[in-house]
Scaffold this active site. Structure first.
Site, mmCIF file in Angstrom:
data_model
loop_
_atom_site.group_PDB
_atom_site.id
_atom_site.type_symbol
_atom_site.label_atom_id
_atom_site.label_comp_id
_atom_site.label_asym_id
_atom_site.label_seq_id
_atom_site.Cartn_x
_atom_site.Cartn_y
_atom_site.Cartn_z
ATOM 1 N N SER A 48 62.862 14.052 6.734
ATOM 2 C CA SER A 48 63.673 13.077 5.989
ATOM 3 C C SER A 48 63.636 13.385 4.503
ATOM 4 C CB SER A 48 63.168 11.653 6.245
ATOM 5 O OG SER A 48 61.773 11.573 6.004
ATOM 6 N N LYS A 116 55.118 17.772 14.169
ATOM 7 C CA LYS A 116 55.984 16.886 14.952
ATOM 8 C C LYS A 116 57.292 17.609 15.207
ATOM 9 C CE LYS A 116 58.145 13.081 13.149
ATOM 10 N NZ LYS A 116 59.576 13.425 13.344
ATOM 11 N N GLU A 184 62.002 6.298 17.812
ATOM 12 C CA GLU A 184 62.827 5.846 16.681
ATOM 13 C C GLU A 184 64.070 5.095 17.154
ATOM 14 O OE1 GLU A 184 63.608 8.685 13.564
ATOM 15 O OE2 GLU A 184 65.096 7.374 12.621
HETATM 16 O O1 KIV Z 1 61.472 12.678 9.097
HETATM 17 C C1 KIV Z 1 60.921 11.569 9.142
HETATM 18 O O2 KIV Z 1 60.650 10.935 8.123
HETATM 19 C C2 KIV Z 1 60.625 11.005 10.439
HETATM 20 C C3 KIV Z 1 60.207 9.573 10.482
HETATM 21 C C4 KIV Z 1 61.390 8.736 10.268
HETATM 22 C C5 KIV Z 1 59.484 9.233 11.728
HETATM 23 O O3 KIV Z 1 60.749 11.654 11.429
#
Ligand code: KIV
Length: 272
Positions: A48, A116, A184
């Site tokens: 993000s 992640k 999400e």
């Molecule tokens: O990229 C990000 O900030 C995320 C969160 C919204 C979980 O994946």
């Protein structure tokens, strides 16, 4: 023995046995990591950052080098929280081997505790490949921002028949060996059902209070990202307004030559 007290950093293993909900926020820089670390169990260097820091309109153009630079900054600025780094779009979808090369590079160069990646059933073989080779993985299901075009925008997923697909994704991510999964922007009863069904940590964002932890984009909950506020964000502060006021005061002080003053200069005579 060192006179400095060493703080034990949370690991994927120690997060899994916390007896309170996991407190997670995104962090992209050293100063923000320093502020968040005392309060958080998990800091996510989310892709993000493409939107929040670089002003992009999606996360699709974020590169591995950007994630590594920001991952290093966040690891430097934190002591206690487990740091997770997002794998950006295009860096892992091609094959488990591609994913391993990139994840290993991210882990080695940032010192992060885990990575992640977005995806459910379709990414299960990749998650398994990484986990078997020593890389702790957090999955990400429900709304997957890297698939925003396929989703048809940033929307709540899991209504009607979509719910079965999201549940199947959750089960596949767990079976593949992920230690946690971000859920999400899904319907609340579905996120609750997933949390009940899974043995691994569920970390919700627009999901359910029953998840094993919660995550938000720090700039969203601090009121520092005015472009777009999803319904699931609670603004715990409105720092954007505070910054606006402070900068307006600074501009006024510069224009009226009241800054810098005697206290901020060396050898400047005090005004009578
Ligand atoms: O990229 C990000 O900030 C995320 C969160 C919204 C979980 O994946």
């Amino acid at each position: 023995m060192s006179k400095h007290q060493t703080v034990r950093r949370y690991t994927p293993r120690s997060l899994a046995v916390l007896d309170t909900p996991v407190v997670a926020l995104t962090a992209y820089t050293t100063p923000m990591a320093r502020l968040l670390d005392p309060h958080c169990d998990l800091l996510l260097v989310g892709d993000s950052l493409g939107m929040v820091v670089y002003g992009m309109d999606s996360t699709l153009a974020v590169s591995v080098e950007m994630m590594i630079a920001h991952g290093q900054a966040v690891v430097r600025g934190s002591q206690k929280a487990c740091v997770a780094v997002d794998m950006p779009f295009g860096s892992y979808q091609e094959s488990p081997q591609q994913a391993f090369r990139v994840a290993a590079d991210i882990m080695a160069r940032t010192g992060a505790g885990c990575i992640k990646l977005e995806g459910g059933q379709e990414m299960a073989p990749t998650i398994e490949f990484l986990v078997q080779r020593g890389i702790p993985v957090i999955g990400h299901i429900g709304l997957k921002p890297q698939a925003v075009h396929a989703h048809g925008g940033f929307r709540t997923v899991g209504r009607g028949s979509e719910a079965e697909q999201v549940m199947a994704d959750a089960l596949a991510v767990e079976k593949a060996g992920a230690f946690a999964v971000v859920i999400e922007s899904t319907m609340e009863p579905l996120s609750r059902a997933i949390t009940e069904a899974l043995g691994i940590l569920t970390i919700g964002i627009g999901a359910s209070p029953q998840c094993d932890g919660q995550i938000l984009v720090a700039e969203d909950m601090l009121g520092l990202f005015p472009d777009f506020t999803p319904r699931f964000v609670r603004k715990f502060a409105n720092l954007g307004q505070e910054v606006d006021r402070a900068v307006a005061d600074y501009a006024h002080a510069v224009r009226t030559r009241t800054f810098p003053g005697p206290a901020e200069c060396v050898g400047m005579p005090k005004a009578d």
